[in-house]
Scaffold this motif. Structure first.
Motif, PDB file in Angstrom:
ATOM      1  N   SER A   1      -7.811   2.754  -1.150  1.00 20.34           N
ATOM      2  CA  SER A   1      -8.006   1.686  -2.130  1.00 20.34           C
ATOM      3  C   SER A   1      -8.281   0.369  -1.426  1.00 20.34           C
ATOM      4  O   SER A   1      -7.958   0.196  -0.252  1.00 20.34           O
TER       5      SER A   1
ATOM      6  N   THR B   1      -6.117   0.070   1.965  1.00 21.62           N
ATOM      7  CA  THR B   1      -5.157   1.135   2.249  1.00 21.62           C
ATOM      8  C   THR B   1      -5.905   2.311   2.846  1.00 21.62           C
ATOM      9  O   THR B   1      -6.851   2.824   2.239  1.00 21.62           O
ATOM     10  N   GLY B   2      -5.463   2.725   4.061  1.00 23.57           N
ATOM     11  CA  GLY B   2      -6.063   3.881   4.707  1.00 23.57           C
ATOM     12  C   GLY B   2      -5.083   5.028   4.712  1.00 23.57           C
ATOM     13  O   GLY B   2      -4.357   5.250   3.758  1.00 23.57           O
TER      14      GLY B   2
ATOM     15  N   LEU C   1      -1.497  -0.562   5.297  1.00 23.61           N
ATOM     16  CA  LEU C   1      -2.170  -1.522   4.419  1.00 23.61           C
ATOM     17  C   LEU C   1      -2.599  -2.667   5.325  1.00 23.61           C
ATOM     18  O   LEU C   1      -1.765  -3.407   5.827  1.00 23.61           O
TER      19      LEU C   1
END
Lengths: 114, 109
Positions: free
Chosen positions: B32, B92-93, B97
């Motif tokens: 995201s 976000t991975g 974050l």
């Protein structure tokens, strides 16, 4: 709902002193983060945790330590305070699994090291 | 390493102008992209984007994500002095974050 609670709000430390910044969340979030923000800058990740018992370094971990013994708490420890650690510190939490939430922030701790 | 780059770093406009803030990213396993507004204290959440091409809108603010080109924009129309703030983009991975450096927006009356 309390959300993310950080204490203290302000603190002045002398060089070489130690302290713990407390962070608690009541949203059952699995992810928790510590950031520092220097004047006019963005947020730099110090440490993060993906769940109780698991922590990992972020971008600027030197001089700090963390622990995550419970889902709710994620304290940040400064062992030997240095002037370079003067900053505003933010704790945040979020939920990541199949879905993802936004990160919720505490109100911040303004730390001055003299 | 995950990376988020925001531009411009600083922007000064007159009240009533429209502004566009940019955010590009490189991240492993994207989940995201988030936009936050920061005034004097903690960042406050504006938008979360997960899908390309779907505009999120809240009053005079809107945002869109392009997952192919790896960027997002935040638009503010008819700016007001209360829009003066730092606008932060975060991604976000896999686990982290990651925030960009932010864009400092100043609105002149």
């Amino acid at each position: 709902n309390a959300g993310v609670t950080q204490t203290p709000k302000f603190r002045i430390l002398k060089i070489g002193q130690s302290m713990t910044l407390q962070c608690t969340q009541d949203m059952n979030h699995n992810y928790m983060y510590w950031y520092r923000q220097d004047p006019g800058m963005g947020l730099k990740l110090i440490y993060y945790s993906v769940g109780a018992g698991i922590t990992d370094k972020g971008e600027v971990p030197n001089g700090y330590n963390v622990s995550r013994s419970t889902t709710e708490d994620f304290p940040l420890r400064l062992e030997l305070a240095a002037p370079s650690q003067t900053s505003v510190y933010f704790c945040a939490s979020s939920y990541l699994q199949t879905g993802v939430t936004e990160a919720f922030f505490g109100q911040g701790t303004r730390l001055t090291v003299v | 390493e995950d990376k988020v780059v925001q531009s411009p770093l600083s922007l000064v406009v007159h009240e009533g102008d429209t502004v566009t803030l940019n955010c590009s990213y490189e991240v492993t396993n994207f989940r995201s992209l988030l936009w936050y507004k920061q005034e004097k204290k903690a960042p406050t959440f504006l938008f979360m984007l997960t899908s390309s091409g779907i505009e999120k809108k809240s009053g005079r603010l809107s945002s869109i994500l392009d997952k192919k080109e790896l960027f997002s924009i935040l638009n503010i129309t008819a700016t007001q002095t209360g829009d003066s703030a730092i606008y932060l983009c975060a991604v976000t991975g896999n686990e982290k974050l990651t925030f960009g450096t932010g864009t400092r927006l100043t609105i002149i009356p």
